[in-house]
Design a protein around this motif. Structure first.
Motif, PDB file in Angstrom:
ATOM      1  N   ALA A  68       0.777  -1.307   0.006  1.00 60.22           N
ATOM      2  CA  ALA A  68       0.025   0.147  -0.037  1.00 60.22           C
ATOM      3  C   ALA A  68       0.927   1.181   0.109  1.00 60.22           C
ATOM      4  CB  ALA A  68      -0.969  -0.062   1.391  1.00 60.22           C
ATOM      5  N   TRP A  69       2.013   0.959  -0.423  1.00 62.10           N
ATOM      6  CA  TRP A  69       2.808   2.351  -0.459  1.00 62.10           C
ATOM      7  C   TRP A  69       2.203   3.518  -1.754  1.00 62.10           C
ATOM      8  CZ3 TRP A  69       8.579   2.570  -2.820  1.00 62.10           C
ATOM      9  CH2 TRP A  69       8.960   3.895  -2.917  1.00 62.10           C
ATOM     10  N   THR A 118       1.580  -1.573   4.884  1.00 59.65           N
ATOM     11  CA  THR A 118       1.413  -0.371   4.652  1.00 59.65           C
ATOM     12  C   THR A 118       2.601   0.144   5.759  1.00 59.65           C
ATOM     13  OG1 THR A 118      -0.016   1.545   5.067  1.00 59.65           O
ATOM     14  CG2 THR A 118      -0.232  -0.330   6.821  1.00 59.65           C
ATOM     15  N   ALA A 119       2.489   1.565   6.062  1.00 61.00           N
ATOM     16  CA  ALA A 119       3.455   2.196   6.844  1.00 61.00           C
ATOM     17  C   ALA A 119       3.161   3.564   7.063  1.00 61.00           C
ATOM     18  CB  ALA A 119       4.691   2.332   6.163  1.00 61.00           C
ATOM     19  N   GLU A 167      -5.851   8.506  -6.252  1.00 60.09           N
ATOM     20  CA  GLU A 167      -6.879   8.908  -5.842  1.00 60.09           C
ATOM     21  C   GLU A 167      -7.605   7.675  -4.669  1.00 60.09           C
ATOM     22  OE1 GLU A 167      -9.897  10.456  -6.900  1.00 60.09           O
ATOM     23  OE2 GLU A 167      -8.318  11.789  -8.093  1.00 60.09           O
ATOM     24  N   ARG A 168      -8.159   8.317  -3.554  1.00 61.51           N
ATOM     25  CA  ARG A 168      -8.165   7.438  -2.414  1.00 61.51           C
ATOM     26  C   ARG A 168      -9.311   6.523  -2.615  1.00 61.51           C
ATOM     27  NH1 ARG A 168      -7.609   9.275   3.150  1.00 61.51           N
ATOM     28  NH2 ARG A 168      -8.898   8.252   4.527  1.00 61.51           N
ATOM     29  N   LYS A 169     -10.423   6.832  -3.563  1.00 63.06           N
ATOM     30  CA  LYS A 169     -11.383   5.968  -3.785  1.00 63.06           C
ATOM     31  C   LYS A 169     -10.857   4.836  -4.680  1.00 63.06           C
ATOM     32  CE  LYS A 169     -14.451   7.757  -6.634  1.00 63.06           C
ATOM     33  NZ  LYS A 169     -13.995   7.406  -7.926  1.00 63.06           N
ATOM     34  N   ASP A 170      -9.976   5.037  -5.664  1.00 63.58           N
ATOM     35  CA  ASP A 170      -9.324   3.913  -6.494  1.00 63.58           C
ATOM     36  C   ASP A 170      -8.694   3.033  -5.733  1.00 63.58           C
ATOM     37  OD1 ASP A 170     -10.557   5.117  -8.426  1.00 63.58           O
ATOM     38  OD2 ASP A 170      -8.732   5.936  -9.356  1.00 63.58           O
ATOM     39  N   ALA A 171      -7.757   3.756  -4.501  1.00 68.54           N
ATOM     40  CA  ALA A 171      -6.803   2.990  -3.548  1.00 68.54           C
ATOM     41  C   ALA A 171      -7.755   1.892  -3.005  1.00 68.54           C
ATOM     42  CB  ALA A 171      -6.112   3.893  -3.052  1.00 68.54           C
ATOM     43  N   GLY A 176       0.439   9.036   7.003  1.00 68.15           N
ATOM     44  CA  GLY A 176      -0.739   8.271   7.546  1.00 68.15           C
ATOM     45  C   GLY A 176      -1.786   8.068   6.693  1.00 68.15           C
ATOM     46  N   ASP A 177      -1.817   8.544   5.610  1.00 71.22           N
ATOM     47  CA  ASP A 177      -2.860   8.225   4.536  1.00 71.22           C
ATOM     48  C   ASP A 177      -2.956   6.812   4.191  1.00 71.22           C
ATOM     49  OD1 ASP A 177      -3.466  11.053   4.716  1.00 71.22           O
ATOM     50  OD2 ASP A 177      -2.605  11.612   2.341  1.00 71.22           O
ATOM     51  N   SER A 178      -1.957   6.259   4.021  1.00 67.19           N
ATOM     52  CA  SER A 178      -2.291   4.854   3.569  1.00 67.19           C
ATOM     53  C   SER A 178      -2.553   4.060   4.595  1.00 67.19           C
ATOM     54  CB  SER A 178      -0.715   4.413   3.049  1.00 67.19           C
ATOM     55  OG  SER A 178      -0.656   3.001   2.509  1.00 67.19           O
ATOM     56  N   GLU A 179      -2.263   4.268   6.007  1.00 68.74           N
ATOM     57  CA  GLU A 179      -3.161   3.384   7.099  1.00 68.74           C
ATOM     58  C   GLU A 179      -4.310   3.669   6.982  1.00 68.74           C
ATOM     59  OE1 GLU A 179       0.572   2.290  10.073  1.00 68.74           O
ATOM     60  OE2 GLU A 179      -0.519   4.257  10.318  1.00 68.74           O
ATOM     61  N   GLU A 180      -4.700   5.319   6.806  1.00 70.25           N
ATOM     62  CA  GLU A 180      -6.158   5.369   6.862  1.00 70.25           C
ATOM     63  C   GLU A 180      -6.950   4.826   5.756  1.00 70.25           C
ATOM     64  OE1 GLU A 180      -6.128   9.676   7.332  1.00 70.25           O
ATOM     65  OE2 GLU A 180      -5.738   9.554   9.422  1.00 70.25           O
ATOM     66  N   ILE A 181      -6.425   4.820   4.709  1.00 73.19           N
ATOM     67  CA  ILE A 181      -7.037   4.095   3.433  1.00 73.19           C
ATOM     68  C   ILE A 181      -7.273   2.646   3.741  1.00 73.19           C
ATOM     69  CG2 ILE A 181      -6.407   3.460   1.072  1.00 73.19           C
ATOM     70  CD1 ILE A 181      -5.377   6.387   0.796  1.00 73.19           C
ATOM     71  N   VAL A 182      -6.025   1.833   4.208  1.00 74.69           N
ATOM     72  CA  VAL A 182      -6.208   0.556   4.589  1.00 74.69           C
ATOM     73  C   VAL A 182      -7.495   0.242   5.678  1.00 74.69           C
ATOM     74  CG1 VAL A 182      -5.214  -1.494   5.624  1.00 74.69           C
ATOM     75  CG2 VAL A 182      -3.743  -0.119   4.010  1.00 74.69           C
ATOM     76  N   ALA A 183      -7.625   1.139   6.621  1.00 73.64           N
ATOM     77  CA  ALA A 183      -8.675   1.260   7.568  1.00 73.64           C
ATOM     78  C   ALA A 183     -10.145   1.157   6.731  1.00 73.64           C
ATOM     79  CB  ALA A 183      -8.387   1.928   8.600  1.00 73.64           C
ATOM     80  N   GLU A 184     -10.254   1.947   6.057  1.00 78.27           N
ATOM     81  CA  GLU A 184     -11.466   2.107   5.203  1.00 78.27           C
ATOM     82  C   GLU A 184     -11.791   1.245   4.369  1.00 78.27           C
ATOM     83  OE1 GLU A 184     -13.758   5.928   2.705  1.00 78.27           O
ATOM     84  OE2 GLU A 184     -11.940   6.251   3.665  1.00 78.27           O
ATOM     85  N   ALA A 185     -10.835   0.533   3.707  1.00 75.18           N
ATOM     86  CA  ALA A 185     -11.070  -0.519   2.702  1.00 75.18           C
ATOM     87  C   ALA A 185     -11.619  -1.790   3.439  1.00 75.18           C
ATOM     88  CB  ALA A 185      -9.741  -0.593   1.989  1.00 75.18           C
ATOM     89  N   ILE A 186     -10.988  -2.107   4.500  1.00 74.88           N
ATOM     90  CA  ILE A 186     -11.292  -3.315   5.368  1.00 74.88           C
ATOM     91  C   ILE A 186     -12.436  -3.191   6.501  1.00 74.88           C
ATOM     92  CG2 ILE A 186      -8.987  -4.252   4.814  1.00 74.88           C
ATOM     93  CD1 ILE A 186      -8.312  -3.805   7.642  1.00 74.88           C
TER      94      ILE A 186
END
Length: 331
Positions: free
Chosen positions: A20-21, A53-54, A32-36, A60-70
């Motif tokens: 998720a880099w 992720t990291a 694009e957050r939605k695409d990620a 911090g964006d990647s971790e938050e995107i992971v949280a939203e995705a799952i």
């Protein structure tokens, strides 16, 4: 999907793990957050249960995107891998680089893995990831200003507290890995490995095989180089770190394209893309347990996940390696 045991633990990760880099945008010309989010979800639907992720990825964006995705997936159905030891909000440790955040602001990044910093970073990651534990917690880069013992004992404490399940490292050589293992059970080393970056085969892989550690290979497609889509004259988006790497010089793009052309008939026979063939070759290499594959949209992530369906015989692997050994890139 195939699921592989990591080191001497009972942790199993999907052989193709979502990296998720790029999803965090930072150093990739934005995202694009939605695409990620859709990329992670589509990947999970193909059996990719593990996400790497990291905090530094997008600060911090990647971790938050992971949280939203799952968020709609049961926590015990996914494995979250994250890191510590790169601070953009604290000037301490080894200076790593000057960069810009996703808003275009200048930031200074430091490699720092002091105990108090690790404890803070873990709490921040748990909050951003909206979870109460991390499956695999890894130091992102060696920090010469902090004894390895201090860093690893901090992670051992987090394991004792139930906030972390297992400890890993990233970008450690064999000697550093051996030292870290004295203070906490290290089950994996996440390092760069690709068809055009195989230096770990000399020392690190023999050590990990002997000591029962796993290698998690990052950038197995060498950040897009080995997809077969990059040709001489390729133009990168502003802020994309790849523009300055020697791999992407026109002559190297040309030589890589010529090598990949030799693999196209085999990929075609397998009804596979070049990327899928490369990913499968990677996880067939001795000592390589997991390949991290990044994606910025659902189409890419599904394609990466389906690499697991490619089956290669020993003769086919040997053919690829023989052709690869003829490839020389100019540094």
């Amino acid at each position: 999907m195939e699921y592989r045991k990591i080191g001497n633990s009972d942790l199993k990760l999907s052989a193709i793990t979502f990296g998720a880099w790029a999803a965090g945008g930072w150093m990739w010309g934005g995202t694009e957050r939605k695409d990620a989010i859709h990329a992670i979800q589509a990947s999970y639907n193909e059996g990719v249960t593990s996400i790497d992720t990291a905090p530094i990825y997008g600060q911090g964006d990647s971790e938050e995107i992971v949280a939203e995705a799952i968020q709609a997936i049961s926590r015990d159905k996914v494995e979250i891998i994250t890191k510590y030891g790169m601070r953009w909000d604290l000037a301490k440790g080894d200076f790593a680089m000057k960069s810009k955040n996703n808003m275009g602001q200048d930031i200074d990044i430091y490699k720092y893995a002091g105990k108090e910093s690790i404890i803070k970073e873990c709490e921040d990651s748990l909050r951003r990831l909206k979870t109460d534990y991390i499956d695999l917690y890894q130091i992102h880069w060696p920090d010469s200003t902090t004894p390895i013992q201090e860093s690893m004992e901090a992670v051992a404490q987090l394991i004792k507290e139930g906030k972390v399940r297992y400890a890993g490292v990233c970008n450690y050589n064999a000697a550093q890995l051996q030292e870290a293992d004295k203070y906490v059970n290290i089950i994996s080393d996440q390092v760069p490995y690709s068809m055009v970056k195989r230096d770990i085969e000399k020392e690190l892989i023999p050590y990990t095989i002997e000591s029962g550690k796993s290698i998690i290979a990052y950038s197995p497609l060498e950040r897009g180089l080995l997809t077969g889509k990059m040709q001489p004259g390729h133009k990168f988006e502003e802020g994309d770190h790849r523009a300055n790497l020697y791999f992407y010089k026109d002559e190297n793009l040309k030589r890589t394209a010529e090598f990949l052309d030799k693999l196209r008939p085999l990929a075609s026979d397998k009804n596979a893309t070049l990327s899928q063939l490369v990913l499968r070759w990677t996880i067939e290499q001795p000592g390589i347990t997991i390949a991290l594959a990044g994606a910025r949209n659902a189409e890419q992530s599904v394609q990466n996940a389906k690499a697991i369906n490619v089956k290669l015989s020993k003769e086919e692997i040997d053919f690829i390696t023989t052709e690869l050994n003829k490839l020389e890139l100019i540094k």
